[in-house]
Design a protein around this motif. Structure first.
Motif, PDB file in Angstrom:
ATOM      1  N   VAL A   5       0.819  -1.214   0.000  1.00 20.98           N
ATOM      2  CA  VAL A   5       0.000   0.000   0.000  1.00 20.98           C
ATOM      3  C   VAL A   5       0.853   1.265   0.000  1.00 20.98           C
ATOM      4  O   VAL A   5       0.633   2.181  -0.782  1.00 20.98           O
ATOM      5  CB  VAL A   5      -0.965   0.006   1.214  1.00 20.98           C
ATOM      6  CG1 VAL A   5      -1.694   1.336   1.326  1.00 20.98           C
ATOM      7  CG2 VAL A   5      -1.956  -1.134   1.106  1.00 20.98           C
ATOM      8  N   ALA A   6       1.850   1.324   0.900  1.00 20.73           N
ATOM      9  CA  ALA A   6       2.608   2.561   1.095  1.00 20.73           C
ATOM     10  C   ALA A   6       3.939   2.592   0.357  1.00 20.73           C
ATOM     11  O   ALA A   6       4.512   3.658   0.152  1.00 20.73           O
ATOM     12  CB  ALA A   6       2.858   2.793   2.583  1.00 20.73           C
ATOM     13  N   GLY A   7       4.455   1.427  -0.033  1.00 17.50           N
ATOM     14  CA  GLY A   7       5.741   1.379  -0.721  1.00 17.50           C
ATOM     15  C   GLY A   7       5.751   2.272  -1.953  1.00 17.50           C
ATOM     16  O   GLY A   7       4.800   2.297  -2.717  1.00 17.50           O
ATOM     17  N   GLY A   8       6.826   3.005  -2.124  1.00 20.84           N
ATOM     18  CA  GLY A   8       6.914   3.949  -3.234  1.00 20.84           C
ATOM     19  C   GLY A   8       6.401   5.331  -2.892  1.00 20.84           C
ATOM     20  O   GLY A   8       6.696   6.289  -3.586  1.00 20.84           O
ATOM     21  N   VAL A  13      11.049   1.749   6.842  1.00 18.24           N
ATOM     22  CA  VAL A  13      12.342   1.371   7.416  1.00 18.24           C
ATOM     23  C   VAL A  13      12.137   0.265   8.445  1.00 18.24           C
ATOM     24  O   VAL A  13      11.430   0.460   9.425  1.00 18.24           O
ATOM     25  CB  VAL A  13      13.026   2.586   8.090  1.00 18.24           C
ATOM     26  CG1 VAL A  13      14.402   2.204   8.617  1.00 18.24           C
ATOM     27  CG2 VAL A  13      13.129   3.756   7.124  1.00 18.24           C
ATOM     28  N   CYS A  14      12.765  -0.884   8.212  1.00 14.95           N
ATOM     29  CA  CYS A  14      12.724  -1.982   9.187  1.00 14.95           C
ATOM     30  C   CYS A  14      13.978  -1.952  10.030  1.00 14.95           C
ATOM     31  O   CYS A  14      15.049  -1.584   9.566  1.00 14.95           O
ATOM     32  CB  CYS A  14      12.634  -3.321   8.473  1.00 14.95           C
ATOM     33  SG  CYS A  14      10.968  -3.802   8.075  1.00 14.95           S
ATOM     34  N   TYR A  15      13.838  -2.399  11.243  1.00 16.52           N
ATOM     35  CA  TYR A  15      14.955  -2.394  12.176  1.00 16.52           C
ATOM     36  C   TYR A  15      15.162  -3.769  12.783  1.00 16.52           C
ATOM     37  O   TYR A  15      16.060  -4.505  12.411  1.00 16.52           O
ATOM     38  CB  TYR A  15      14.720  -1.320  13.238  1.00 16.52           C
ATOM     39  CG  TYR A  15      15.567  -1.442  14.466  1.00 16.52           C
ATOM     40  CD1 TYR A  15      16.928  -1.643  14.370  1.00 16.52           C
ATOM     41  CD2 TYR A  15      15.010  -1.372  15.727  1.00 16.52           C
ATOM     42  CE1 TYR A  15      17.716  -1.770  15.506  1.00 16.52           C
ATOM     43  CE2 TYR A  15      15.782  -1.487  16.856  1.00 16.52           C
ATOM     44  CZ  TYR A  15      17.132  -1.690  16.740  1.00 16.52           C
ATOM     45  OH  TYR A  15      17.896  -1.806  17.855  1.00 16.52           O
ATOM     46  N   ASP A  16      14.331  -4.160  13.709  1.00 12.87           N
ATOM     47  CA  ASP A  16      14.511  -5.423  14.423  1.00 12.87           C
ATOM     48  C   ASP A  16      14.446  -6.635  13.495  1.00 12.87           C
ATOM     49  O   ASP A  16      15.053  -7.655  13.769  1.00 12.87           O
ATOM     50  CB  ASP A  16      13.482  -5.571  15.537  1.00 12.87           C
ATOM     51  CG  ASP A  16      13.776  -4.660  16.716  1.00 12.87           C
ATOM     52  OD1 ASP A  16      14.950  -4.287  16.889  1.00 12.87           O
ATOM     53  OD2 ASP A  16      12.843  -4.325  17.458  1.00 12.87           O
ATOM     54  N   LEU A  17      13.728  -6.514  12.410  1.00 14.81           N
ATOM     55  CA  LEU A  17      13.614  -7.623  11.473  1.00 14.81           C
ATOM     56  C   LEU A  17      14.955  -7.962  10.823  1.00 14.81           C
ATOM     57  O   LEU A  17      15.265  -9.129  10.599  1.00 14.81           O
ATOM     58  CB  LEU A  17      12.589  -7.258  10.398  1.00 14.81           C
ATOM     59  CG  LEU A  17      12.292  -8.326   9.361  1.00 14.81           C
ATOM     60  CD1 LEU A  17      11.635  -9.532  10.027  1.00 14.81           C
ATOM     61  CD2 LEU A  17      11.382  -7.755   8.290  1.00 14.81           C
ATOM     62  N   ASP A  35      11.305  -1.248   2.165  1.00 14.24           N
ATOM     63  CA  ASP A  35      12.193  -0.753   1.107  1.00 14.24           C
ATOM     64  C   ASP A  35      13.409  -0.037   1.690  1.00 14.24           C
ATOM     65  O   ASP A  35      14.212   0.521   0.965  1.00 14.24           O
ATOM     66  CB  ASP A  35      11.444   0.159   0.134  1.00 14.24           C
ATOM     67  CG  ASP A  35      10.806   1.362   0.806  1.00 14.24           C
ATOM     68  OD1 ASP A  35      10.957   1.535   2.028  1.00 14.24           O
ATOM     69  OD2 ASP A  35      10.147   2.138   0.091  1.00 14.24           O
ATOM     70  N   ALA A  36      13.553  -0.074   3.017  1.00 16.86           N
ATOM     71  CA  ALA A  36      14.685   0.574   3.676  1.00 16.86           C
ATOM     72  C   ALA A  36      14.996  -0.175   4.970  1.00 16.86           C
ATOM     73  O   ALA A  36      14.168  -0.915   5.493  1.00 16.86           O
ATOM     74  CB  ALA A  36      14.363   2.033   3.981  1.00 16.86           C
ATOM     75  N   MET A  37      16.206   0.052   5.454  1.00 14.27           N
ATOM     76  CA  MET A  37      16.598  -0.601   6.692  1.00 14.27           C
ATOM     77  C   MET A  37      17.426   0.309   7.557  1.00 14.27           C
ATOM     78  O   MET A  37      18.069   1.220   7.077  1.00 14.27           O
ATOM     79  CB  MET A  37      17.365  -1.882   6.396  1.00 14.27           C
ATOM     80  CG  MET A  37      18.648  -1.671   5.655  1.00 14.27           C
ATOM     81  SD  MET A  37      19.721  -3.080   5.735  1.00 14.27           S
ATOM     82  CE  MET A  37      19.907  -3.304   7.463  1.00 14.27           C
ATOM     83  N   LEU A  38      17.380   0.039   8.842  1.00 16.69           N
ATOM     84  CA  LEU A  38      18.162   0.777   9.818  1.00 16.69           C
ATOM     85  C   LEU A  38      19.472   0.039  10.038  1.00 16.69           C
ATOM     86  O   LEU A  38      19.473  -1.159  10.296  1.00 16.69           O
ATOM     87  CB  LEU A  38      17.385   0.880  11.129  1.00 16.69           C
ATOM     88  CG  LEU A  38      17.831   1.955  12.099  1.00 16.69           C
ATOM     89  CD1 LEU A  38      17.622   3.339  11.499  1.00 16.69           C
ATOM     90  CD2 LEU A  38      17.066   1.832  13.403  1.00 16.69           C
ATOM     91  N   ILE A  39      20.578   0.747   9.911  1.00 14.98           N
ATOM     92  CA  ILE A  39      21.911   0.187  10.093  1.00 14.98           C
ATOM     93  C   ILE A  39      22.413   0.606  11.474  1.00 14.98           C
ATOM     94  O   ILE A  39      22.498   1.793  11.772  1.00 14.98           O
ATOM     95  CB  ILE A  39      22.894   0.720   9.016  1.00 14.98           C
ATOM     96  CG1 ILE A  39      22.435   0.329   7.612  1.00 14.98           C
ATOM     97  CG2 ILE A  39      24.319   0.279   9.309  1.00 14.98           C
ATOM     98  CD1 ILE A  39      22.640  -1.105   7.248  1.00 14.98           C
ATOM     99  N   LYS A  40      22.741  -0.381  12.302  1.00 15.87           N
ATOM    100  CA  LYS A  40      23.328  -0.110  13.620  1.00 15.87           C
ATOM    101  C   LYS A  40      24.652  -0.869  13.683  1.00 15.87           C
ATOM    102  O   LYS A  40      24.652  -2.094  13.846  1.00 15.87           O
ATOM    103  CB  LYS A  40      22.395  -0.545  14.741  1.00 15.87           C
ATOM    104  CG  LYS A  40      21.149   0.331  14.840  1.00 15.87           C
ATOM    105  CD  LYS A  40      20.297  -0.085  16.000  1.00 15.87           C
ATOM    106  CE  LYS A  40      20.656   0.782  17.179  1.00 15.87           C
ATOM    107  NZ  LYS A  40      19.745   0.602  18.312  1.00 15.87           N
TER     108      LYS A  40
END
Length: 122
Positions: A5-8, A13-17, A35-40
């Motif tokens: 629905v919201a992509g694009g 941004v996913c994190y824990d996944l 479509d994005a990820m959090l880098i730690k």
């Protein structure tokens, strides 16, 4: 379903996944979780593994955002990582505490001294 629905339209941004793990990033991309990820960097363990996670995300068409860790210090490495890798996004929180302000000050210093590297951060 949310990605469909919201992509694009918005950055999801996913994190824990993904936990900054290339294998988990590949799995998430295959299933279209975000479509994005959090880098730690502290999450995966080494700077080399952090680079591998960023490279994997990019190869799969995902964008990245570099984040500090909870209980953060005034170390500004993630500001350099954001600029040096061309990620261009940082999650450091509101500049209400010294450890956060230090990162924003580092970004400002990079922008002032290396405008060709900042990708619009100035």
């Amino acid at each position: 379903m949310q990605t469909a629905v919201a992509g694009g339209h918005v950055q999801l941004v996913c994190y824990d996944l993904y936990v900054t793990d290339p294998a988990r990033i590949r799995d998430g991309a295959e299933h279209g979780y975000s479509d994005a990820m959090l880098i730690k960097p502290n999450q995966i363990g080494t700077v080399t593994e952090t680079f591998d996670a960023i490279t994997t995300a990019r190869e799969l068409g995902m964008t990245c955002m570099v984040s500090h860790r909870s209980g953060e210090t005034a170390d500004t490495f993630i500001a350099d990582l954001v600029v040096g890798t061309g990620v261009g996004q940082i999650k450091s929180g509101a500049p209400a505490r010294g450890e956060r302000v230090a990162k924003y000050n580092r970004l400002k210093n990079i922008a002032l001294n290396h405008p060709d590297l900042t990708y619009g951060l100035a």
